[in-house]
Design a protein around this motif. Structure first.
Motif, PDB file in Angstrom:
ATOM      1  N   PRO A 104       0.865 -49.186 -56.445  1.00 26.28           N
ATOM      2  CA  PRO A 104       0.063 -48.383 -55.523  1.00 26.28           C
ATOM      3  C   PRO A 104      -0.633 -49.256 -54.481  1.00 26.28           C
ATOM      4  O   PRO A 104      -1.053 -50.375 -54.771  1.00 26.28           O
ATOM      5  N   LEU A 105      -0.743 -48.714 -53.276  1.00 22.96           N
ATOM      6  CA  LEU A 105      -1.452 -49.422 -52.222  1.00 22.96           C
ATOM      7  C   LEU A 105      -2.904 -48.976 -52.123  1.00 22.96           C
ATOM      8  O   LEU A 105      -3.627 -49.444 -51.256  1.00 22.96           O
ATOM      9  N   LEU A 106      -3.324 -48.079 -53.009  1.00 28.54           N
ATOM     10  CA  LEU A 106      -4.723 -47.671 -53.084  1.00 28.54           C
ATOM     11  C   LEU A 106      -5.385 -48.362 -54.266  1.00 28.54           C
ATOM     12  O   LEU A 106      -4.767 -48.538 -55.321  1.00 28.54           O
ATOM     13  N   ILE A 107      -6.636 -48.708 -54.097  1.00 27.53           N
ATOM     14  CA  ILE A 107      -7.409 -49.313 -55.175  1.00 27.53           C
ATOM     15  C   ILE A 107      -7.794 -48.226 -56.161  1.00 27.53           C
ATOM     16  O   ILE A 107      -8.326 -47.187 -55.778  1.00 27.53           O
ATOM     17  N   ASP A 108      -7.525 -48.457 -57.423  1.00 27.45           N
ATOM     18  CA  ASP A 108      -7.960 -47.564 -58.496  1.00 27.45           C
ATOM     19  C   ASP A 108      -9.359 -48.039 -58.898  1.00 27.45           C
ATOM     20  O   ASP A 108      -9.511 -49.123 -59.462  1.00 27.45           O
ATOM     21  N   PRO A 109     -10.417 -47.258 -58.588  1.00 30.41           N
ATOM     22  CA  PRO A 109     -11.774 -47.749 -58.818  1.00 30.41           C
ATOM     23  C   PRO A 109     -12.136 -47.979 -60.280  1.00 30.41           C
ATOM     24  O   PRO A 109     -13.135 -48.637 -60.553  1.00 30.41           O
ATOM     25  N   ARG A 159      -9.663 -49.181 -62.592  1.00 25.03           N
ATOM     26  CA  ARG A 159      -8.796 -50.237 -63.130  1.00 25.03           C
ATOM     27  C   ARG A 159      -8.868 -51.526 -62.330  1.00 25.03           C
ATOM     28  O   ARG A 159      -8.633 -52.606 -62.850  1.00 25.03           O
ATOM     29  N   ASP A 160      -9.116 -51.399 -61.038  1.00 26.82           N
ATOM     30  CA  ASP A 160      -9.127 -52.563 -60.158  1.00 26.82           C
ATOM     31  C   ASP A 160     -10.561 -52.955 -59.832  1.00 26.82           C
ATOM     32  O   ASP A 160     -11.447 -52.109 -59.814  1.00 26.82           O
ATOM     33  N   ASP A 161     -10.771 -54.219 -59.556  1.00 28.29           N
ATOM     34  CA  ASP A 161     -12.074 -54.676 -59.088  1.00 28.29           C
ATOM     35  C   ASP A 161     -12.080 -54.547 -57.570  1.00 28.29           C
ATOM     36  O   ASP A 161     -11.426 -55.336 -56.882  1.00 28.29           O
ATOM     37  N   PRO A 162     -12.785 -53.551 -57.029  1.00 22.41           N
ATOM     38  CA  PRO A 162     -12.780 -53.363 -55.580  1.00 22.41           C
ATOM     39  C   PRO A 162     -13.215 -54.603 -54.802  1.00 22.41           C
ATOM     40  O   PRO A 162     -12.750 -54.825 -53.683  1.00 22.41           O
ATOM     41  N   ALA A 163     -14.068 -55.438 -55.375  1.00 19.53           N
ATOM     42  CA  ALA A 163     -14.553 -56.634 -54.688  1.00 19.53           C
ATOM     43  C   ALA A 163     -13.430 -57.638 -54.395  1.00 19.53           C
ATOM     44  O   ALA A 163     -13.579 -58.497 -53.528  1.00 19.53           O
ATOM     45  N   LEU A 164     -12.307 -57.529 -55.095  1.00 21.10           N
ATOM     46  CA  LEU A 164     -11.167 -58.400 -54.816  1.00 21.10           C
ATOM     47  C   LEU A 164     -10.403 -57.931 -53.575  1.00 21.10           C
ATOM     48  O   LEU A 164      -9.601 -58.689 -53.016  1.00 21.10           O
ATOM     49  N   HIS A 165     -10.639 -56.701 -53.158  1.00 16.57           N
ATOM     50  CA  HIS A 165      -9.880 -56.100 -52.062  1.00 16.57           C
ATOM     51  C   HIS A 165     -10.733 -55.694 -50.861  1.00 16.57           C
ATOM     52  O   HIS A 165     -10.214 -55.519 -49.767  1.00 16.57           O
ATOM     53  N   LEU A 166     -12.042 -55.511 -51.098  1.00 17.47           N
ATOM     54  CA  LEU A 166     -12.940 -55.017 -50.057  1.00 17.47           C
ATOM     55  C   LEU A 166     -14.206 -55.860 -50.012  1.00 17.47           C
ATOM     56  O   LEU A 166     -14.680 -56.322 -51.043  1.00 17.47           O
ATOM     57  N   THR A 167     -14.747 -56.018 -48.820  1.00 15.98           N
ATOM     58  CA  THR A 167     -16.066 -56.614 -48.673  1.00 15.98           C
ATOM     59  C   THR A 167     -16.757 -55.908 -47.518  1.00 15.98           C
ATOM     60  O   THR A 167     -16.227 -54.943 -46.964  1.00 15.98           O
ATOM     61  N   PHE A 168     -17.925 -56.397 -47.162  1.00 19.06           N
ATOM     62  CA  PHE A 168     -18.686 -55.791 -46.077  1.00 19.06           C
ATOM     63  C   PHE A 168     -19.174 -56.871 -45.138  1.00 19.06           C
ATOM     64  O   PHE A 168     -19.603 -57.939 -45.561  1.00 19.06           O
ATOM     65  N   HIS A 169     -19.093 -56.591 -43.870  1.00 22.21           N
ATOM     66  CA  HIS A 169     -19.754 -57.392 -42.845  1.00 22.21           C
ATOM     67  C   HIS A 169     -20.889 -56.504 -42.366  1.00 22.21           C
ATOM     68  O   HIS A 169     -20.648 -55.524 -41.654  1.00 22.21           O
ATOM     69  N   ASN A 170     -22.095 -56.816 -42.827  1.00 28.44           N
ATOM     70  CA  ASN A 170     -23.242 -55.914 -42.671  1.00 28.44           C
ATOM     71  C   ASN A 170     -22.852 -54.568 -43.296  1.00 28.44           C
ATOM     72  O   ASN A 170     -22.492 -54.547 -44.452  1.00 28.44           O
ATOM     73  N   GLU A 176      -4.003 -56.147 -48.409  1.00 26.46           N
ATOM     74  CA  GLU A 176      -3.265 -54.963 -47.937  1.00 26.46           C
ATOM     75  C   GLU A 176      -3.768 -53.707 -48.645  1.00 26.46           C
ATOM     76  O   GLU A 176      -3.956 -52.664 -48.015  1.00 26.46           O
ATOM     77  N   ARG A 177      -4.012 -53.809 -49.939  1.00 19.53           N
ATOM     78  CA  ARG A 177      -4.518 -52.647 -50.689  1.00 19.53           C
ATOM     79  C   ARG A 177      -5.903 -52.242 -50.205  1.00 19.53           C
ATOM     80  O   ARG A 177      -6.216 -51.065 -50.108  1.00 19.53           O
ATOM     81  N   GLY A 178      -6.730 -53.220 -49.904  1.00 23.54           N
ATOM     82  CA  GLY A 178      -8.050 -52.911 -49.379  1.00 23.54           C
ATOM     83  C   GLY A 178      -7.965 -52.206 -48.037  1.00 23.54           C
ATOM     84  O   GLY A 178      -8.629 -51.193 -47.799  1.00 23.54           O
ATOM     85  N   ARG A 179      -7.131 -52.731 -47.140  1.00 29.40           N
ATOM     86  CA  ARG A 179      -6.983 -52.119 -45.821  1.00 29.40           C
ATOM     87  C   ARG A 179      -6.403 -50.716 -45.924  1.00 29.40           C
ATOM     88  O   ARG A 179      -6.849 -49.797 -45.234  1.00 29.40           O
ATOM     89  N   MET A 180      -5.423 -50.504 -46.796  1.00 25.36           N
ATOM     90  CA  MET A 180      -4.819 -49.178 -46.965  1.00 25.36           C
ATOM     91  C   MET A 180      -5.831 -48.203 -47.563  1.00 25.36           C
ATOM     92  O   MET A 180      -5.895 -47.037 -47.167  1.00 25.36           O
ATOM     93  N   THR A 181      -6.640 -48.659 -48.500  1.00 25.45           N
ATOM     94  CA  THR A 181      -7.658 -47.804 -49.103  1.00 25.45           C
ATOM     95  C   THR A 181      -8.670 -47.359 -48.055  1.00 25.45           C
ATOM     96  O   THR A 181      -9.048 -46.181 -48.008  1.00 25.45           O
ATOM     97  N   ILE A 182      -9.088 -48.265 -47.201  1.00 22.40           N
ATOM     98  CA  ILE A 182     -10.014 -47.913 -46.123  1.00 22.40           C
ATOM     99  C   ILE A 182      -9.391 -46.850 -45.223  1.00 22.40           C
ATOM    100  O   ILE A 182     -10.017 -45.844 -44.892  1.00 22.40           O
ATOM    101  N   GLU A 183      -8.144 -47.068 -44.845  1.00 23.99           N
ATOM    102  CA  GLU A 183      -7.456 -46.145 -43.939  1.00 23.99           C
ATOM    103  C   GLU A 183      -7.254 -44.768 -44.567  1.00 23.99           C
ATOM    104  O   GLU A 183      -7.614 -43.743 -43.983  1.00 23.99           O
ATOM    105  N   VAL A 184      -6.696 -44.725 -45.773  1.00 23.31           N
ATOM    106  CA  VAL A 184      -6.361 -43.445 -46.415  1.00 23.31           C
ATOM    107  C   VAL A 184      -7.613 -42.637 -46.740  1.00 23.31           C
ATOM    108  O   VAL A 184      -7.624 -41.408 -46.594  1.00 23.31           O
ATOM    109  N   LEU A 185      -8.690 -43.297 -47.159  1.00 27.35           N
ATOM    110  CA  LEU A 185      -9.900 -42.577 -47.554  1.00 27.35           C
ATOM    111  C   LEU A 185     -10.939 -42.476 -46.432  1.00 27.35           C
ATOM    112  O   LEU A 185     -11.992 -41.873 -46.625  1.00 27.35           O
ATOM    113  N   GLY A 186     -10.648 -43.041 -45.283  1.00 28.02           N
ATOM    114  CA  GLY A 186     -11.585 -42.974 -44.169  1.00 28.02           C
ATOM    115  C   GLY A 186     -12.905 -43.654 -44.478  1.00 28.02           C
ATOM    116  O   GLY A 186     -13.967 -43.195 -44.064  1.00 28.02           O
TER     117      GLY A 186
END
Length: 194
Positions: free
Chosen positions: A90-95, A97-108, A116-126
């Motif tokens: 899957p290209l979506l992060i399973d919240p 099963r997966d550690d979201p911090a490995l795929h997503l972070t925040f700038h402010n 790629e999974r982080g970027r796809m999760t952002i896109e698909v879930l808005g």
């Protein structure tokens, strides 16, 4: 388990909406991309599987994700209960099963995909939608101000201890936008009392 927050955007929604039961792998039909035709069947055999159910806000579920479930290789999509869903990528992060911090972070307040999974999760879930970023910005500004106050106090001051505890609570699983707070604190760890 989800502390009254959306499994995806971390927004508290109990006070404004009953929320949705989200099927991570869509049950009736599935789409690889927003523009692709729906494919049947969906993951009907997982319709009542706890591992496939999340509590989500209606915006993430109904306006964005809907029946999307992109895979790295759509030819490996499971089509029935005898197929091995573990073979899917899957290209979506399973919240759960997966550690979201490995795929997503925040700038402010802005969410950033690290993979790629982080970027796809952002896109698909808005997850970068304007209203959500505005809400995270208010929380970020508050946490940044509190952090600045902490930096001006002696580490052993009793008020400093209270502020450290408040900032630590903002990063707990139960806090709204905890992932953003964790990224802020990881960038500038809290000073230890001296």
């Amino acid at each position: 388990m989800q502390h009254g927050k959306c499994a995806f955007c971390e927004s508290d929604f109990d006070h404004v909406s009953a929320g949705d039961v989200e099927h991570f792998r869509p049950k009736g039909r599935v789409r690889q991309t927003a523009g692709s035709p729906p494919e049947r069947p969906g993951y009907f055999w997982l319709a009542y599987s706890w591992d496939n159910l999340f509590f989500s806000c209606r915006i993430c579920n109904q306006q964005f994700k809907r029946e999307l479930f992109p895979l790295r290789d759509p030819e490996r999509r499971a089509r029935g209960p005898d197929d091995d869903i573990a073979a899917e990528e899957p290209l979506l992060i399973d919240p759960c099963r997966d550690d979201p911090a490995l795929h997503l972070t925040f700038h402010n307040e802005a969410i950033v995909g690290l993979t790629e999974r982080g970027r796809m999760t952002i896109e698909v879930l808005g997850l970068d939608r304007d209203a959500l970023e505005e809400k995270r910005l208010r929380e970020f500004k508050y946490l940044a101000r509190v952090r600045e106050m902490l930096d001006r106090l002696p580490a052993n001051d009793s008020l400093a201890a209270e502020i450290r505890a408040d900032l630590a609570r903002a990063a707990e699983d139960s806090a709204e936008y905890a992932a953003m707070a964790r990224a802020l604190l990881a960038a500038r760890p809290l000073p230890e009392p001296g």
